[in-house]
Write an enzyme that holds these catalytic residues in place. Structure first.
Site, mmCIF file in Angstrom:
data_model
loop_
_atom_site.group_PDB
_atom_site.id
_atom_site.type_symbol
_atom_site.label_atom_id
_atom_site.label_comp_id
_atom_site.label_asym_id
_atom_site.label_seq_id
_atom_site.Cartn_x
_atom_site.Cartn_y
_atom_site.Cartn_z
ATOM 1 N N HIS A 54 0.818 -1.202 0.000
ATOM 2 C CA HIS A 54 0.000 0.000 0.000
ATOM 3 C C HIS A 54 0.857 1.259 0.000
ATOM 4 C CE1 HIS A 54 -3.964 -1.789 1.141
ATOM 5 N NE2 HIS A 54 -4.314 -0.775 0.384
ATOM 6 N N ASP A 79 -0.408 -10.341 -11.178
ATOM 7 C CA ASP A 79 -0.825 -11.730 -11.001
ATOM 8 C C ASP A 79 -0.105 -12.664 -11.969
ATOM 9 O OD1 ASP A 79 -2.624 -12.019 -8.827
ATOM 10 O OD2 ASP A 79 -4.070 -10.809 -9.918
HETATM 11 C C1 PEP Z 1 -2.572 -7.448 -11.991
HETATM 12 O O1 PEP Z 1 -2.751 -8.543 -11.481
HETATM 13 O O2 PEP Z 1 -1.510 -7.107 -12.583
HETATM 14 C C2 PEP Z 1 -3.632 -6.426 -11.930
HETATM 15 C C3 PEP Z 1 -3.522 -5.302 -12.611
HETATM 16 O O3 PEP Z 1 -4.673 -6.668 -11.105
HETATM 17 P P1 PEP Z 1 -4.604 -6.529 -9.492
HETATM 18 O O4 PEP Z 1 -3.267 -5.925 -9.156
HETATM 19 O O5 PEP Z 1 -5.752 -5.675 -9.122
HETATM 20 O O6 PEP Z 1 -4.740 -7.956 -9.091
HETATM 21 MG MG MG Z 2 -4.751 -9.138 -10.853
#
Ligand code: PEP
Ligand code: MG
Length: 563
Positions: free
Chosen positions: A189, A441
């Site tokens: 964060h 991810d």
């Molecule tokens: C990601 O996974 O790169 C993404 C943009 O989604 P979040 O960070 O919200 O999982």
């Molecule tokens: Mg994601």
């Protein structure tokens, strides 16, 4: 007066810019009282703790008033956690076992935190909030001032182990010149909010507490991840020169994103709330490439109605006029559990029924969201694109596309966050109009490394050749299916990595709005062919570190000043 000699240490730069000023420590937590006596009246002690937790919640809510939308949401969510029934039940249990008041709070929080950690993802991230509540409550029980940010007498550099989201969200960029934390990671964060506020920040500077005392002058470079305690005049001159070079490199970075030879790359903002949308829209950028709609759903007892969602989406779309807005449908589930859509406990939440998988079980939630998006689309001029998170198969992509199109939504896409979707992108993309790669991810699933675990930051780097190969596979498949591929993970905001992504075939990049200027400047310095050559070199490297070095060696030297 400085008590230390000049010392240079390094951490991870997460929010660019240079700064210096007196070090101010965030007031440390008191910790529980090891000498306190056992509870002899658990009922009365329980009542006292309830009152303290309520006071903590009230204090946070008072700070929420007058804060920005995103800060408000974070503060209110933390306040809600302070009076969570599960936590209070835990406190009562500890008191009945005979713990004193501070020990009871400490142990109950620890047990609650353990549960959240097991859930992983978003919930694991809430552990920082929970510890914030614990520390405030214990200080109140001990009659001490609440820990956290002190009043700043002059513009200063904040030093903390990690900042609670509640703290970061309320920082005043005029008073806080920089932030240095000993813990945290690039997707913490602290990092995301500091970048959003445009405050230079270095995280994971693990030695910071050994080398700095309150009041020491401390300088930092939030791009390079460098910290200098008690800097010499020469250091400050060098930092100022670096800042000036950076400014010069950024001068004239305006208008549409493109490579030097005019190949268009849309530069977009990541947003989470209507307030973010309004702020981002005031930047020189071409729209939003990721609206994380789950912020609307988290921490509630019931789903927001179609009307409520329509109102928020309309505000967001209106903020961007006729620019593009890519809305991600609800990315919740195991790691970001919704009280009103609880599918039960899961062993491995990050591999469980999250993202689109939850929407497939709770079609009613997705239907309401798509209806609200269609309503907002009809009421505004924005160029609305809608995409689903966590797609792994062609069937899922088709299912989502059919559904979204059934609501009259015309531009439908998927996020590529799983290796499955990356290596079968031609087939997946043949069902939809576009894809956006979620590198956060995608790194986690490619490298089998939990993105919330700071110690695994090296494995999670988008410079890992395996991760870049996944991006390449996505772009090759996208090219065959003749579909647009964007990136909306944190990687898109790194000017050097942006060159690689563009070289691999990406045509839009979405990031914290404060990062757009530097990325645009880096792109303008390179032809598309050079980006392709840089990407090829990076991909051919044996390690993440060598890949980055190779890219840096080939890029225009000015890029170094943009990092
Ligand atoms: C990601 O996974 O790169 C993404 C943009 O989604 P979040 O960070 O919200 O999982
Ligand atoms: Mg994601």
């Amino acid at each position: 007066m400085s008590t230390h000699n000049r010392t240079r240490i390094s951490g991870i730069g997460v929010s660019t810019g240079t700064a210096h000023g007196p070090a101010v420590f965030v007031v440390p937590a008191a910790g529980f009282n090891a000498d306190e006596s056992s509870s002899t009246d658990p009922e009365a002690d329980g009542q006292r703790i309830r009152e303290v937790l309520q006071a903590v919640a009230d204090g946070l809510r008072a700070r929420a008033e007058g804060a920005s939308d995103s800060a408000k949401e974070i503060l209110e969510a933390t306040a809600g956690l302070a009076t969570d029934r599960g936590l209070i039940r835990g406190v009562d249990k500890e008191l009945k076992k005979g713990s004193g008041v501070t020990r009871a709070v400490h142990d109950a929080v620890e047990k609650f935190a353990e549960k959240l950690r097991k859930l992983g993802g978003y919930m694991a991230e809430r552990v920082t909030d929970l510890y914030d509540i614990r520390d405030r409550a214990i200080s109140r029980l001990l009659g001490l001032p609440e820990p956290g940010l002190p009043e700043l007498a002059e513009p200063s550099v904040l030093i903390a182990v990690d900042l609670a989201p509640a703290e970061t969200a309320t920082l005043d960029p005029d008073q806080v010149r920089g932030i240095i934390t000993s813990a945290g990671g690039p997707t913490s964060h602290t990092a995301i909010l500091a970048a959003q506020l445009g405050i230079p920040a270095v995280v994971k500077a693990s030695e910071i507490y050994d080398v700095v005392s309150e009041g020491d002058t401390v300088a930092l470079d939030g791009g390079a991840g460098e910290v200098i305690v008690a800097p010499l005049d020469d250091d400050l001159t060098e930092l100022a020169e670096r800042a000036a070079r950076r400014e010069a490199a950024l001068a004239g970075s305006e208008g549409r994103g493109m490579t030097r030879d005019g190949y268009p790359i849309k530069l977009l903002a990541n947003i989470g709330t209507a307030d973010d949308a309004r702020k981002a829209a005031s930047f020189d950028l071409e729209g939003s490439g990721l609206f994380r709609t789950e912020f609307l759903f988290l921490g509630r007892d019931d789903a927001p109605s179609v009307e409520e969602q329509t109102a928020t989406y309309t505000e967001v779309l209106k903020a961007f006029g006729d620019r593009r807005v890519v809305v991600r449908t609800l990315d919740a589930g195991a790691d970001k559990p919704l009280r009103f859509a609880d599918l039960g406990e899961e062993e491995n939440p990050a591999l469980g029924r999250r993202g689109l998988r939850l929407s497939m079980v709770r079609e009613d939630l997705l239907d309401a969201q798509l209806q609200a998006l269609a309503n907002a689309n009809a009421a505004t001029e924005a160029d609305l694109w809608v995409m689903a998170p966590m797609v792994a198969t062609v069937d899922e992509a088709r299912w989502f596309a059919d559904k979204a199109r059934g609501f009259g939504l015309e531009r439908v896409g998927v996020m590529v966050e799983t290796p499955a979707a990356a290596i079968r992108s031609e087939q997946v993309l043949s069902e939809v109009d576009f894809a956006s790669i979620g590198t956060n991810d995608l790194s986690q699933y490619t490298m089998a490394a939990d993105r919330m675990q700071g110690e695994l930051a090296d494995l999670l780097s988008p410079w890992q050749p395996a991760v870049m190969a996944m991006v390449q596979a996505t772009c090759i498949g996208g090219g065959k299916a003749d579909k647009h591929i964007g990136v909306c993970g944190e990687a898109g905001g790194d000017p050097l990595m942006a060159l690689v992504l563009v070289g691999l075939g990406v045509t839009s990049l979405s990031m914290a709005p404060t990062k757009v200027t530097a990325v645009r400047a880096a792109l303008k310095l390179h032809d598309h062919a050079t980006c392709r050559a840089i990407a090829a070199q990076a991909l051919a490297a044996p390690t993440a570190e060598k890949a980055r070095e190779a890219a840096l060696a080939m890029a225009d030297p000015i890029v170094k000043d943009l990092l």
